[in-house]
Motif scaffolding. Structure first.
Motif, short mmCIF file in Angstrom:
data_model
loop_
_atom_site.label_atom_id
_atom_site.label_comp_id
_atom_site.label_asym_id
_atom_site.label_seq_id
_atom_site.Cartn_x
_atom_site.Cartn_y
_atom_site.Cartn_z
N PHE A 95 -143.39 23.10 -10.76
CA PHE A 95 -142.29 24.08 -10.78
C PHE A 95 -141.08 23.58 -11.56
O PHE A 95 -140.16 24.36 -11.85
N ALA A 96 -141.07 22.29 -11.92
CA ALA A 96 -139.89 21.72 -12.59
C ALA A 96 -139.53 22.51 -13.84
O ALA A 96 -138.34 22.73 -14.14
N ALA A 97 -140.51 22.99 -14.58
CA ALA A 97 -140.24 23.72 -15.83
C ALA A 97 -139.45 25.00 -15.55
O ALA A 97 -138.61 25.41 -16.35
N MET A 98 -139.71 25.63 -14.43
CA MET A 98 -138.96 26.86 -14.11
C MET A 98 -137.54 26.52 -13.67
O MET A 98 -136.59 27.22 -13.99
N ARG A 99 -137.38 25.40 -12.97
CA ARG A 99 -136.02 25.00 -12.54
C ARG A 99 -135.14 24.72 -13.75
O ARG A 99 -133.92 24.89 -13.70
N ALA A 100 -135.78 24.29 -14.84
CA ALA A 100 -135.02 23.92 -16.03
C ALA A 100 -134.82 25.11 -16.99
O ALA A 100 -134.24 24.95 -18.05
N ALA A 101 -135.28 26.29 -16.59
CA ALA A 101 -135.26 27.43 -17.53
C ALA A 101 -133.84 27.91 -17.85
O ALA A 101 -133.57 28.36 -18.96
N ALA A 102 -132.93 27.80 -16.88
CA ALA A 102 -131.55 28.29 -17.05
C ALA A 102 -130.76 27.79 -15.84
O ALA A 102 -131.36 27.28 -14.87
N PRO A 103 -129.42 27.93 -15.85
CA PRO A 103 -128.66 27.50 -14.66
C PRO A 103 -129.13 28.25 -13.42
O PRO A 103 -129.26 29.48 -13.44
N VAL A 104 -129.38 27.51 -12.36
CA VAL A 104 -129.91 28.09 -11.12
C VAL A 104 -128.74 28.47 -10.20
O VAL A 104 -127.83 27.67 -10.04
N ILE A 105 -128.78 29.69 -9.64
CA ILE A 105 -127.68 30.03 -8.72
C ILE A 105 -128.07 29.82 -7.25
O ILE A 105 -127.21 29.65 -6.41
N LEU A 106 -129.35 29.84 -6.94
CA LEU A 106 -129.79 29.53 -5.57
C LEU A 106 -131.23 29.02 -5.65
O LEU A 106 -132.08 29.67 -6.25
N ASP A 107 -131.46 27.86 -5.04
CA ASP A 107 -132.80 27.25 -5.08
C ASP A 107 -133.33 27.14 -3.66
O ASP A 107 -132.85 26.31 -2.87
#
Ligand SMILES: Cc1cc2nc3c(=O)[nH]c(=O)nc-3n(C[C@H](O)[C@H](O)[C@H](O)COP(=O)(O)OP(=O)(O)OC[C@H]3O[C@@H](n4cnc5c(N)ncnc54)[C@H](O)[C@@H]3O)c2cc1C
Length: 455
Positions: A286-298
């Motif tokens: 899932f790391a690639a999706m976390r790095a896709a753009a600034p995350v507002i809630l994880d």
């Protein structure tokens, strides 16, 4: 005798049904009527000529036989998550009181027709077991499973209907039958995918999976980053192993209690993910999706299966929902552009949710025994949900479907059909022929309202 849907049906002597049953019978004007008929989707007017809140399977036998005697049609309802107004005008039989739940530690469960997924999720958890429940555990098990049942682990384990061992059902001819792949296989085929077409299910037995925990949840981005994130999601999900099930959803959540402030009153994009393998591998994937753009809630983490509702973040409270959708043969970049032109940043969209689920994996393979579910070839499912009172919500949903027309195709998911016409569209010709034959055998008088849709 074939039952005609005429206004004379409303003159049926419901007092006779009341005398034959233990459950409550109510007609419009009775004190308990409104509470008994009220669906979860409060936008759908469910106003039957009478309602029976069945106490047990025998009540349902009496109701179906009564309907045949008096020439009226019958529709079952458990939670009202999926009512169709056109099908709920005569006798409604609610199954909420059929609340048996037995979980066998060796890996299967038996439930009554009124049970929601949450009860089984909680009862199975102490054994490290989980059912193939859907996006929210507030949905009824029987309605969901007889419509196929596409859940957040579908690419790993397939459909809920593929896990069914046995079904007990009062068929339209008024007989209570137990059905398995060897006892009345034609009915076993039809009931898994055919929903309430052949009769009213009273109990169902199904296998559980060993899944005490999962790695997953929802990862939220600002709507302005939707194009970037969805482009990444398309590439990332393209070679996702079957241990992973994923979807994206554009949300416009209202500013209300329960909605985290950073998600309220704005356009956001949620990437949903469930990984059924090890948490370490899921996190790496899932790391690639976390790095896709600034995350507002994880909210993606290792969790017990009892936290499965955190993946789709569906609403729990009764909702006036307008729903539309279809299945897609593909979801290439051009389709994403067409979708975002109507729902993306800078556009006024009246929809609360526009969701695309990636299918494939175990979903695409037939279960051990053939069933009436005919949508295995679909690559993605599209679901649009708006608040029905918001002006333009229906036309806007139609515009989305028009814009995606080049990729719309295949048979609809029975659980995501919202009109009788769409319902017929859930089946291929061979399946329709088998369903119609089963109806002639098990509901020769056409007592089940929904079966009449296929006539
Ligand atoms: C918030 C929400 C989330 C959802 N998530 C998913 C999801 O992730 N995956 C998915 O596949 N679907 C999903 N659905 C669709 C849902 O599975 C269907 O609407 C399903 O029919 C709901 O069943 P129910 O009993 O809760 O609803 P009800 O409105 O009570 O029943 C709907 C229909 O189910 C059938 N049915 C109900 N009880 C019986 C019975 N005893 N015997 C025979 N037929 C019966 C009938 O055809 C009935 O008209 C969702 C719906 C909502 C509103």
């Amino acid at each position: 005798m074939t039952i005609a849907q005429t206004s004379t049906a409303y003159a049926a002597p419901f007092g006779e049904l009341d005398a034959l049953t233990i459950g409550t019978v109510a007609v419009p004007g009775d004190k308990r009527y409104d509470a008994l008929v009220s669906p979860w989707n409060v936008a759908i007017p469910v106003r039957p000529a009478a309602v029976l809140a069945a106490h047990d399977a025998q009540d349902i036998v009496e109701a179906v036989r009564f309907a045949a005697r008096h020439g009226i049609r019958v529709t079952p309802q458990a939670t009202g998550h999926g009512p169709m107004a056109d099908l709920t005008t005569e006798l409604l039989v609610t199954t909420k009181e059929l609340d048996e739940v037995v979980v066998h530690p060796e890996g299967w469960a038996r439930v009554g027709a009124g049970v929601k997924w949450l009860a089984v999720v909680e009862a199975a958890a102490p054994y490290g077991l989980a059912p193939l429940s859907g996006s929210i555990t507030d949905v009824g098990i029987v309605g969901y499973t007889t419509g196929g049942g596409l859940g957040p682990m579908a690419r790993t384990y397939g459909l809920a209907s593929d896990k069914v061992r046995a079904i007990e059902v009062v068929t339209g001819d008024g007989e209570l039958r137990r059905v398995t792949h060897t006892e009345r296989p034609d009915l076993f085929f039809a009931l898994r995918g055919g929903k309430g077409m052949l009769g009213i299910v009273t109990a169902i037995e199904f296998d559980l999976v060993e899944q005490p925990r999962f790695y997953g949840g929802s990862l939220w981005f600002d709507g302005d980053d939707a194009a970037t994130v969805i482009e990444r999601w398309l590439h990332w999900s393209d070679d996702l192993p079957e241990l992973g099930t994923t979807s994206i959803a554009l949300f416009q959540l209202p500013d209300m209690e329960g909605v985290p402030p950073m998600l309220a009153g704005r356009l956001t994009l949620s990437v949903r993910f469930v990984w059924t393998g090890s948490a370490e591998e899921g996190e790496r994937r899932f790391a690639a999706m976390r790095a896709a753009a600034p995350v507002i809630l994880d909210d993606v983490a290792e969790k017990p299966y009892t936290a499965i509702d955190s993946v789709h973040t569906d609403p729990l409270d009764p909702t006036p929902a307008y729903e539309a959708g279809h299945v897609l043969t593909d979801f290439p970049q051009e389709a994403v552009d067409a979708l975002l032109a109507l729902t993306g940043p800078g556009v006024v969209s009246p929809q609360i949710l526009v969701e695309v689920r990636q299918l494939g994996g175990a979903f695409a393979r037939s279960g051990e025994h053939p069933s009436a579910f005919a949508s295995r070839a679909a690559a993605y499912s599209l679901l649009i949900v708006g608040i029905s009172e918001i002006p333009g919500v229906e036309d806007h949903a139609a515009a989305i479907l028009d814009a995606l027309a080049p990729w719309v195709g295949g048979h609809r998911l029975p659980n995501f059909t919202f009109t009788p016409e769409e319902y017929v569209d859930a089946y291929d010709e061979v399946t329709l022929a088998r369903l119609r034959r089963a109806i002639r055998t098990y509901d020769p008088d056409g007592v089940m309202t929904i079966g009449g849709v296929l006539a």
